[in-house]
Design a protein around this motif. Structure first.
Motif, PDB file in Angstrom:
ATOM      1  N   GLY A   2      28.268   3.502  -4.070  1.00 28.74           N
ATOM      2  CA  GLY A   2      27.124   3.863  -3.236  1.00 28.74           C
ATOM      3  C   GLY A   2      26.354   2.631  -2.824  1.00 28.74           C
ATOM      4  O   GLY A   2      26.513   1.554  -3.393  1.00 28.74           O
ATOM      5  N   GLY A   3      25.527   2.788  -1.825  1.00 24.71           N
ATOM      6  CA  GLY A   3      24.711   1.682  -1.326  1.00 24.71           C
ATOM      7  C   GLY A   3      24.344   1.909   0.127  1.00 24.71           C
ATOM      8  O   GLY A   3      25.038   2.639   0.847  1.00 24.71           O
ATOM      9  N   ALA A  28      24.859   8.997  -1.361  1.00 21.09           N
ATOM     10  CA  ALA A  28      25.365   7.673  -1.751  1.00 21.09           C
ATOM     11  C   ALA A  28      24.554   6.548  -1.122  1.00 21.09           C
ATOM     12  O   ALA A  28      24.581   5.408  -1.605  1.00 21.09           O
ATOM     13  CB  ALA A  28      26.835   7.539  -1.348  1.00 21.09           C
ATOM     14  N   LEU A  29      23.805   6.865  -0.060  1.00 24.99           N
ATOM     15  CA  LEU A  29      22.940   5.858   0.561  1.00 24.99           C
ATOM     16  C   LEU A  29      21.695   5.591  -0.275  1.00 24.99           C
ATOM     17  O   LEU A  29      20.982   4.603  -0.023  1.00 24.99           O
ATOM     18  CB  LEU A  29      22.512   6.319   1.957  1.00 24.99           C
ATOM     19  CG  LEU A  29      23.617   6.473   3.007  1.00 24.99           C
ATOM     20  CD1 LEU A  29      23.063   7.118   4.266  1.00 24.99           C
ATOM     21  CD2 LEU A  29      24.225   5.111   3.334  1.00 24.99           C
ATOM     22  N   LEU A  30      21.438   6.430  -1.258  1.00 22.69           N
ATOM     23  CA  LEU A  30      20.200   6.323  -2.040  1.00 22.69           C
ATOM     24  C   LEU A  30      20.369   5.525  -3.323  1.00 22.69           C
ATOM     25  O   LEU A  30      19.366   5.228  -3.984  1.00 22.69           O
ATOM     26  CB  LEU A  30      19.679   7.723  -2.378  1.00 22.69           C
ATOM     27  CG  LEU A  30      19.427   8.658  -1.193  1.00 22.69           C
ATOM     28  CD1 LEU A  30      18.986  10.023  -1.684  1.00 22.69           C
ATOM     29  CD2 LEU A  30      18.401   8.056  -0.245  1.00 22.69           C
ATOM     30  N   VAL A  31      21.594   5.220  -3.704  1.00 23.01           N
ATOM     31  CA  VAL A  31      21.823   4.489  -4.949  1.00 23.01           C
ATOM     32  C   VAL A  31      22.588   3.207  -4.670  1.00 23.01           C
ATOM     33  O   VAL A  31      23.320   3.104  -3.689  1.00 23.01           O
ATOM     34  CB  VAL A  31      22.616   5.349  -5.965  1.00 23.01           C
ATOM     35  CG1 VAL A  31      21.796   6.547  -6.395  1.00 23.01           C
ATOM     36  CG2 VAL A  31      23.951   5.804  -5.376  1.00 23.01           C
ATOM     37  N   GLN A  32      22.359   2.221  -5.517  1.00 22.78           N
ATOM     38  CA  GLN A  32      23.064   0.938  -5.420  1.00 22.78           C
ATOM     39  C   GLN A  32      23.948   0.820  -6.660  1.00 22.78           C
ATOM     40  O   GLN A  32      23.468   0.565  -7.763  1.00 22.78           O
ATOM     41  CB  GLN A  32      22.057  -0.226  -5.358  1.00 22.78           C
ATOM     42  CG  GLN A  32      20.905  -0.014  -4.377  1.00 22.78           C
ATOM     43  CD  GLN A  32      21.363   0.103  -2.937  1.00 22.78           C
ATOM     44  OE1 GLN A  32      22.349  -0.501  -2.538  1.00 22.78           O
ATOM     45  NE2 GLN A  32      20.647   0.882  -2.148  1.00 22.78           N
ATOM     46  N   SER A  33      25.238   1.005  -6.488  1.00 24.21           N
ATOM     47  CA  SER A  33      26.137   1.147  -7.629  1.00 24.21           C
ATOM     48  C   SER A  33      26.598  -0.175  -8.232  1.00 24.21           C
ATOM     49  O   SER A  33      27.315  -0.170  -9.227  1.00 24.21           O
ATOM     50  CB  SER A  33      27.365   1.963  -7.212  1.00 24.21           C
ATOM     51  OG  SER A  33      28.068   1.303  -6.174  1.00 24.21           O
ATOM     52  N   GLN A  48      23.217  -6.161  -5.865  1.00 22.41           N
ATOM     53  CA  GLN A  48      23.273  -5.301  -4.683  1.00 22.41           C
ATOM     54  C   GLN A  48      21.893  -4.748  -4.349  1.00 22.41           C
ATOM     55  O   GLN A  48      21.523  -4.663  -3.174  1.00 22.41           O
ATOM     56  CB  GLN A  48      24.254  -4.148  -4.917  1.00 22.41           C
ATOM     57  CG  GLN A  48      24.433  -3.255  -3.696  1.00 22.41           C
ATOM     58  CD  GLN A  48      25.280  -2.038  -3.992  1.00 22.41           C
ATOM     59  OE1 GLN A  48      25.416  -1.638  -5.146  1.00 22.41           O
ATOM     60  NE2 GLN A  48      25.865  -1.450  -2.974  1.00 22.41           N
ATOM     61  N   THR A  49      21.146  -4.377  -5.372  1.00 28.35           N
ATOM     62  CA  THR A  49      19.814  -3.815  -5.135  1.00 28.35           C
ATOM     63  C   THR A  49      18.901  -4.822  -4.445  1.00 28.35           C
ATOM     64  O   THR A  49      18.247  -4.510  -3.433  1.00 28.35           O
ATOM     65  CB  THR A  49      19.183  -3.369  -6.469  1.00 28.35           C
ATOM     66  OG1 THR A  49      20.032  -2.408  -7.093  1.00 28.35           O
ATOM     67  CG2 THR A  49      17.804  -2.774  -6.244  1.00 28.35           C
ATOM     68  N   VAL A  50      18.853  -6.034  -4.964  1.00 31.15           N
ATOM     69  CA  VAL A  50      17.970  -7.062  -4.393  1.00 31.15           C
ATOM     70  C   VAL A  50      18.437  -7.471  -2.994  1.00 31.15           C
ATOM     71  O   VAL A  50      17.634  -7.598  -2.061  1.00 31.15           O
ATOM     72  CB  VAL A  50      17.900  -8.283  -5.329  1.00 31.15           C
ATOM     73  CG1 VAL A  50      17.119  -9.419  -4.681  1.00 31.15           C
ATOM     74  CG2 VAL A  50      17.257  -7.894  -6.655  1.00 31.15           C
TER      75      VAL A  50
END
Length: 235
Positions: A105-106, A47-52, A57-59
């Protein structure tokens, strides 16, 4: 009379609210890697590898990682910073999957762990009093977020706990950063003093080196009295 849409049908082109978040490259990867109480235990790590939560959230998390990670690596060391990142992140994902936020996740919770470790370490062993006092706001924020059942509070809290044994490391890192003193390193008085290096009195005194009186005095060289005294000494 307005036409009614059959129950359970969605308008074409729309996604359900629960799966409306997308990953940039392969949207389906979110459902595979995000935390899920009904999924595998390994999801609390992946879950640390994706930004849900999409682009925002990604930026935001990427910008935070670019700012915090180099400071943590330089202060704690690469392996210690990575350990804090993983331990705080996984702990927050476990608590989230247990009920605080079962799906998602994030890596922001892991970044909060780095912030907590740096704040507590500096608060215990830092050199500037005002920054040490300001660092107390991070543990306080962790407590407030935990009371609100926000998983970022878990990341901060775990990072704060890990920052206690790492405080000496933070102290030595800040000490090394403040060790070189440009004033003492380039001070002519402590390095090469031009006055003492080129002082005629301490090096070669032109007055004594070329003084006719101390070198070849014509008067003493041709004086019969001085020549006779030399002959007497020779006998």
């Amino acid at each position: 009379m307005a036409a009614t849409r059959p129950a359970g049908r969605r308008r074409p082109g729309r996604r359900a609210h629960g799966d409306g978040h997308r990953q940039t490259i392969h949207p389906a990867i979110i459902g595979t890697l995000q935390r899920d109480p009904d999924g595998g235990w390994w999801r609390v790590v992946t879950a640390l590898l994706v930004q849900s939560s999409g682009w925002f959230q990604t930026v935001f998390n990427l910008a935070a990682l670019i700012v915090v990670a180099p400071v943590a690596a330089r202060t704690l060391g690469n392996l210690r910073a990575l350990a804090v990142f993983l331990v705080a992140g996984v702990a927050a994902q476990v608590v989230s999957a247990a009920g605080w936020s079962p799906h998602g996740g994030g890596d922001s919770v892991a970044i909060c762990g780095l912030v907590g470790a740096l704040a507590v370490g500096y608060g215990l062993r830092g050199t500037r009093r005002e920054l040490r006092l300001a660092s107390l706001a991070i543990p306080a924020a962790a407590g407030v977020l935990c009371l609100l059942t926000n998983n970022h509070g878990i990341g901060l809290a775990v990072g704060c706990v890990l920052g206690v044994p790492l405080a000496s490391r933070i102290s030595s890192a800040t000490g090394q950063a403040s060790a070189p003193n440009p004033a003492s390193a380039t001070d002519p008085a402590s390095a090469t003093d031009p006055a003492s290096a080129t002082d005629p009195a301490s090096a070669i005194d032109p007055a004594s080196a070329t003084d006719p009186a101390s070198a070849t005095d014509p008067a003493s060289a041709t004086d019969p009295a001085s020549a006779g005294s030399l002959r007497e000494r020779g006998r």
